[in-house]
Design a protein around this motif. Structure first.
Motif, PDB file in Angstrom:
ATOM      1  N   PHE A  95       0.961  15.136  -1.006  1.00 29.86           N
ATOM      2  CA  PHE A  95       0.997  14.687  -2.399  1.00 29.86           C
ATOM      3  C   PHE A  95      -0.383  14.218  -2.865  1.00 29.86           C
ATOM      4  N   LEU A  96      -1.408  14.754  -2.198  1.00 30.71           N
ATOM      5  CA  LEU A  96      -2.815  14.598  -2.599  1.00 30.71           C
ATOM      6  C   LEU A  96      -3.377  13.201  -2.389  1.00 30.71           C
ATOM      7  N   PHE A  97      -2.797  12.435  -1.456  1.00 25.33           N
ATOM      8  CA  PHE A  97      -3.366  11.138  -1.073  1.00 25.33           C
ATOM      9  C   PHE A  97      -3.959  11.278   0.329  1.00 25.33           C
ATOM     10  N   THR A  98      -5.262  11.213   0.437  1.00 22.75           N
ATOM     11  CA  THR A  98      -5.933  11.428   1.718  1.00 22.75           C
ATOM     12  C   THR A  98      -6.863  10.261   2.055  1.00 22.75           C
ATOM     13  N   ARG A 108       3.747  10.498  -8.124  1.00 23.48           N
ATOM     14  CA  ARG A 108       3.649  11.314  -6.906  1.00 23.48           C
ATOM     15  C   ARG A 108       4.183  10.563  -5.688  1.00 23.48           C
ATOM     16  N   VAL A 109       3.952   9.235  -5.628  1.00 24.15           N
ATOM     17  CA  VAL A 109       4.504   8.432  -4.526  1.00 24.15           C
ATOM     18  C   VAL A 109       6.031   8.447  -4.587  1.00 24.15           C
ATOM     19  N   SER A 110       6.572   8.299  -5.808  1.00 18.58           N
ATOM     20  CA  SER A 110       8.038   8.323  -5.972  1.00 18.58           C
ATOM     21  C   SER A 110       8.608   9.678  -5.562  1.00 18.58           C
ATOM     22  N   LEU A 111       7.900  10.751  -5.884  1.00 16.22           N
ATOM     23  CA  LEU A 111       8.346  12.090  -5.485  1.00 16.22           C
ATOM     24  C   LEU A 111       8.306  12.245  -3.963  1.00 16.22           C
ATOM     25  N   ALA A 112       7.302  11.654  -3.335  1.00 15.22           N
ATOM     26  CA  ALA A 112       7.207  11.709  -1.871  1.00 15.22           C
ATOM     27  C   ALA A 112       8.412  11.009  -1.241  1.00 15.22           C
ATOM     28  N   ASN A 138      11.361   5.062  10.851  1.00 16.81           N
ATOM     29  CA  ASN A 138      11.386   5.974  11.998  1.00 16.81           C
ATOM     30  C   ASN A 138      10.229   6.976  11.996  1.00 16.81           C
ATOM     31  N   LEU A 139       9.515   7.052  10.868  1.00 17.73           N
ATOM     32  CA  LEU A 139       8.399   8.001  10.774  1.00 17.73           C
ATOM     33  C   LEU A 139       7.157   7.432  11.452  1.00 17.73           C
ATOM     34  N   ASP A 140       6.474   8.267  12.245  1.00 15.85           N
ATOM     35  CA  ASP A 140       5.233   7.789  12.865  1.00 15.85           C
ATOM     36  C   ASP A 140       4.072   7.880  11.877  1.00 15.85           C
ATOM     37  N   ASN A 141       2.943   7.270  12.254  1.00 12.44           N
ATOM     38  CA  ASN A 141       1.783   7.183  11.351  1.00 12.44           C
ATOM     39  C   ASN A 141       1.275   8.547  10.913  1.00 12.44           C
ATOM     40  N   THR A 142       1.227   9.497  11.862  1.00 11.25           N
ATOM     41  CA  THR A 142       0.713  10.833  11.548  1.00 11.25           C
ATOM     42  C   THR A 142       1.595  11.527  10.513  1.00 11.25           C
ATOM     43  N   THR A 143       2.918  11.407  10.678  1.00  9.72           N
ATOM     44  CA  THR A 143       3.851  12.035   9.740  1.00  9.72           C
ATOM     45  C   THR A 143       3.683  11.451   8.337  1.00  9.72           C
ATOM     46  N   ILE A 144       3.557  10.113   8.248  1.00 10.52           N
ATOM     47  CA  ILE A 144       3.390   9.462   6.942  1.00 10.52           C
ATOM     48  C   ILE A 144       2.102   9.932   6.278  1.00 10.52           C
ATOM     49  N   ARG A 145       1.019   9.992   7.064  1.00  9.14           N
ATOM     50  CA  ARG A 145      -0.269  10.454   6.511  1.00  9.14           C
ATOM     51  C   ARG A 145      -0.163  11.905   6.025  1.00  9.14           C
ATOM     52  N   ASN A 146       0.530  12.743   6.800  1.00 11.44           N
ATOM     53  CA  ASN A 146       0.676  14.159   6.415  1.00 11.44           C
ATOM     54  C   ASN A 146       1.483  14.296   5.127  1.00 11.44           C
ATOM     55  N   ILE A 147       2.527  13.480   4.974  1.00 10.46           N
ATOM     56  CA  ILE A 147       3.350  13.541   3.762  1.00 10.46           C
ATOM     57  C   ILE A 147       2.536  13.082   2.550  1.00 10.46           C
ATOM     58  N   LEU A 148       1.795  11.985   2.714  1.00  8.97           N
ATOM     59  CA  LEU A 148       0.951  11.501   1.611  1.00  8.97           C
ATOM     60  C   LEU A 148      -0.138  12.518   1.273  1.00  8.97           C
ATOM     61  N   THR A 186       0.848  -1.182   0.000  1.00  5.98           N
ATOM     62  CA  THR A 186       0.000   0.000   0.000  1.00  5.98           C
ATOM     63  C   THR A 186       0.889   1.239   0.000  1.00  5.98           C
ATOM     64  N   LEU A 187       0.314   2.384  -0.327  1.00  4.89           N
ATOM     65  CA  LEU A 187       1.078   3.630  -0.322  1.00  4.89           C
ATOM     66  C   LEU A 187       1.659   3.880   1.066  1.00  4.89           C
ATOM     67  N   PHE A 188       0.836   3.623   2.076  1.00  2.00           N
ATOM     68  CA  PHE A 188       1.259   3.856   3.466  1.00  2.00           C
ATOM     69  C   PHE A 188       2.453   2.962   3.809  1.00  2.00           C
ATOM     70  N   ASP A 189       2.353   1.647   3.467  1.00  2.00           N
ATOM     71  CA  ASP A 189       3.427   0.707   3.793  1.00  2.00           C
ATOM     72  C   ASP A 189       4.702   1.021   3.014  1.00  2.00           C
ATOM     73  N   GLU A 190       4.553   1.497   1.767  1.00  2.00           N
ATOM     74  CA  GLU A 190       5.719   1.828   0.955  1.00  2.00           C
ATOM     75  C   GLU A 190       6.590   2.871   1.645  1.00  2.00           C
ATOM     76  N   LEU A 191       5.958   3.882   2.220  1.00  2.00           N
ATOM     77  CA  LEU A 191       6.713   4.926   2.931  1.00  2.00           C
ATOM     78  C   LEU A 191       7.186   4.440   4.291  1.00  2.00           C
ATOM     79  N   GLN A 192       6.318   3.731   4.998  1.00  2.00           N
ATOM     80  CA  GLN A 192       6.665   3.291   6.351  1.00  2.00           C
ATOM     81  C   GLN A 192       7.830   2.300   6.339  1.00  2.00           C
ATOM     82  N   ASP A 193       7.820   1.378   5.348  1.00  2.00           N
ATOM     83  CA  ASP A 193       8.897   0.374   5.295  1.00  2.00           C
ATOM     84  C   ASP A 193      10.219   1.004   4.866  1.00  2.00           C
ATOM     85  N   THR A 194      10.152   2.039   4.030  1.00  2.00           N
ATOM     86  CA  THR A 194      11.380   2.714   3.591  1.00  2.00           C
ATOM     87  C   THR A 194      11.936   3.617   4.690  1.00  2.00           C
TER      88      THR A 194
END
Length: 659
Positions: A430-433, A451-455, A417-427, A406-414
């Motif tokens: 990039f217009l993923f809500t 857009r995910v790659s840019l994030a 150290n980022l918490d859930n709120t930070t990942i959601r805010n970054i997505l 998922t988009l969320f897991d892609e960022l979290q696994d990479t």
């Protein structure tokens, strides 16, 4: 007028895509349809072609006019060779030629009336053959194939063996060869290299029919179109001029609309404050005035805030500063079997440079980036990164993304150290809500994957960005956001792109991969176009390129008129600044006076109201209402107070309205 769309509306389920879209196209006019991804551009083309039916409205085509269409995605299947597939478009000319040749043979054995009839038929067929440009149809087919990037040695390749991009080029070639009165093109430049795009620009500019094109290539639109039809928020607006003219007009319109909106909001807020103040006076007339203003406020036609699609927040920031020497490539070479891509490539990149690698398709531009990033092994040569260089890589095929995550897991696994709120805010930036963040990579569009790659790139905090076709699948607004991010980026950028507008906006240097080597241009794309003949001639004639050839002039040498022009401009600016300062000073004095007058008026109203309340209290006392002279005196004072209060309320309203 050759085509008109009148009040076209289209919905898919509960999602409204187009609403009362109306525009027209004149004969030979070149028109662009622009808008963000999802605005309905491709849908509109399909409605024009009757591949989709509109919910409301109609498409009117001039009687007898022909229309041709190139969709974004082609599924061309054929056992023909490339050349034979193209020739199917000219089958009527080929058949006509065969009939003429047969008639020529038959006439050798005919006599008398039969021969005369054959001669008449022959004359008619020859006239038709000439009208259809029969003598030149083979060279016409060859010219279009070469223009679209096919070499003669490829003409015998079977269509079924070609890539998707090559099939799209064949479909485009067949469409251009058929010469309809109106050509509809959906992203025609996606699979073309720079030379082929330039050829297509010239072809369309000289085309005798009308052209409607959907494209995100702004340089292409600038060259080709003379009208822009914008789809925005389901509605349509037409602008005369090319893309740059449209962009300027659009910005001016948006600024004007935003100003109107902000002015109205300010006026509404002001009126609400005036109403509240009038009510606070707690007098019958002031309350009536307040109610009258409330009714007027309710009748105001509220202006909507202009839509701003630049909502994607994208900021690149290197975590640490690299050394001045960022990258050194020495004697790089790469071949695949008998195909040699390049040999002995040598170049260096310094900190802060924005370097674009350009060249024809298949020359090895992406391969260079993959070698630098360690994804492909070079046949020979050395890649040396400088001190403290940290690389961030953007892959045009998005192979760095796991399709099953998922988009969320892609960022979290990479970035664990980022918490859930930070990942959601970054997505969200990039217009993923909301539930979008739980979509799988394989289920989203190419633009969304971009857009995910840019994030991920933003989070990398790299100081050397290596980007492979970063603008692919991005709409124009997203491209502009990326341009701004790169221009503000304090690190170093090396990228491959065929987006000339993007290159023009961001590149400080261009490396042109041609004839298996790199030619260096210190400037943007416009500079490259200007200096290309000179630099290529210099390269062919000698091994080094002069500083004058690269820069166009000697360093420090400027036109003599520049300094005097600057001096004149400075004087004019000083005069303008002085005048502006004086005007501001006078305006500020007026504002201060108005505020002081308003304050004095409010204070006097307050004092008179206190005195009015005192008189009301006195009139209830026995010693007053039994004393006729005192009673008359207070009544007269009360009347004068009322008159004065009425004057002050009008004065206050007048002053308040000036704010």
């Amino acid at each position: 007028m050759i085509l008109a769309c009148q009040n076209i509306s289209k919905s898919f389920g509960t999602t409204e895509i187009l609403k009362n879209v109306s525009f027209h196209v004149n004969e030979k006019e070149k028109v662009a349809i622009v808008g963000i991804n999802g605005a309905g551009k491709s849908t509109l083309l399909k409605i024009i072609m009757k591949e989709l039916s509109a919910d409301e409205g109609e498409v009117i085509l001039a009687k007898g006019s022909t229309i041709g269409y190139l969709a974004q995605h082609q599924n061309l299947t054929s056992e023909n060779s490339i050349l034979d597939e193209m020739l199917t478009v000219k089958q009527d000319v080929i058949d006509l030629d065969a009939n003429i040749r047969k008639l020529e043979q038959d006439m050798k054995h005919a006599e008398g009336a039969e021969l005369n009839q054959m001669l008449s038929t022959y004359t008619r067929l020859m006239h038709e053959f000439e009208i259809k440009n029969g003598y030149a149809y083979q060279s016409e087919v060859t010219g279009i194939l070469k223009g679209l990037g096919f070499m003669e040695e490829e003409f015998d390749k079977k269509v079924n063996t070609l890539s998707g991009g090559q099939k799209t080029r064949i479909a485009l070639g067949k469409l251009l060869l058929s010469k309809p009165d109106i050509i509809l093109l959906d992203e025609p430049t996606n699979h073309l290299d720079l030379i082929s795009i330039a050829w297509l620009e010239t072809f369309l500019l000289n085309y005798n029919g009308a052209v409607i094109v959907v494209a995100h290539d702004r340089y292409f639109l600038d060259k080709v179109v003379s009208k822009v039809v914008e789809l925005d928020n389901m509605k349509c607006q037409s602008f005369e001029g090319n893309y740059s003219v449209y962009a300027q007009k659009k910005e001016m319109l948006r600024n004007a609309m935003l100003k109107q909106y902000l002015n109205q909001q300010q006026e509404i807020k002001h009126q609400e404050e005036v109403i509240a103040k009038l009510r606070s006076f707690n007098r019958e007339k002031s309350i009536k005035r307040a109610e009258s203003r409330e009714k007027m406020l309710e009748k105001i036609e509220r202006i909507e805030r202009p839509t701003d699609h630049s909502e994607m927040h994208f900021h690149l920031e290197p975590r640490i500063i690299s050394g001045n020497d960022v990258l050194k490539v020495t004697d790089l070479a790469k071949s695949y079997g008998n195909l040699t891509l390049f040999t002995n490539l040598n170049f260096e990149i310094k900190r802060g440079e924005k370097v674009a690698i350009i060249g024809n398709n298949g020359t090895g531009k992406t391969t260079i980036l993959k070698i630098i990033n360690g994804q492909v092994k070079a046949d020979q040569g050395e890649i040396k990164l400088g001190s403290k260089v940290h690389v961030g890589y953007y892959d045009q095929e998005h192979q760095v993304l796991d399709p099953d995550k998922t988009l969320f897991d892609e960022l979290q696994d990479t970035y664990p150290n980022l918490d859930n709120t930070t990942i959601r805010n970054i997505l969200a930036a990039f217009l993923f809500t909301e539930d979008d963040v739980f979509k799988r990579i394989k289920d989203i569009s190419g633009g969304e994957r971009g857009r995910v790659s840019l994030a991920k790139l933003m989070l990398s905090e790299a100081n050397l960005l290596i980007l492979d076709e970063p603008t692919n699948h991005l709409d124009i607004t997203s491209k502009e956001i990326l341009e701004n991010a790169i221009n503000q980026y304090q690190g170093t950028v090396l990228y491959v792109s065929h987006d000339r507008y993007f290159i023009n906006k961001t590149a400080t240097r261009i490396l042109d991969l041609t004839e298996q080597t790199l030619l260096n241009y210190i400037g943007n794309y416009d500079y490259y176009l200007e200096k290309k003949p000179e630099v290529e001639a210099a390269y062919l004639g000698r091994s080094t390129i002069s500083q004058q050839a690269l820069y166009g002039t000697k360093p420090g040498a400027f036109p003599a008129s520049l300094s005097s022009r600057s001096a004149t401009t400075t004087k004019e600016n000083d005069s303008d600044n002085k005048q502006t300062w004086q005007q501001q000073k006078e305006e500020q004095a007026k504002i201060r006076k108005r505020k002081n007058d308003l304050k004095k008026t409010e204070e006097e109203i307050h004092q008179l109201e206190l005195r009015s309340e005192e008189i009301d209290a006195l009139l209830t006392k026995e010693e007053i209402y039994t004393n006729v002279s005192k009673l008359l005196e207070l009544n007269n004072e009360k009347k004068e107070l009322e008159i004065r209060l009425e004057e002050l309320l009008e004065q206050w309203e007048s002053l308040a309205s000036e704010e």
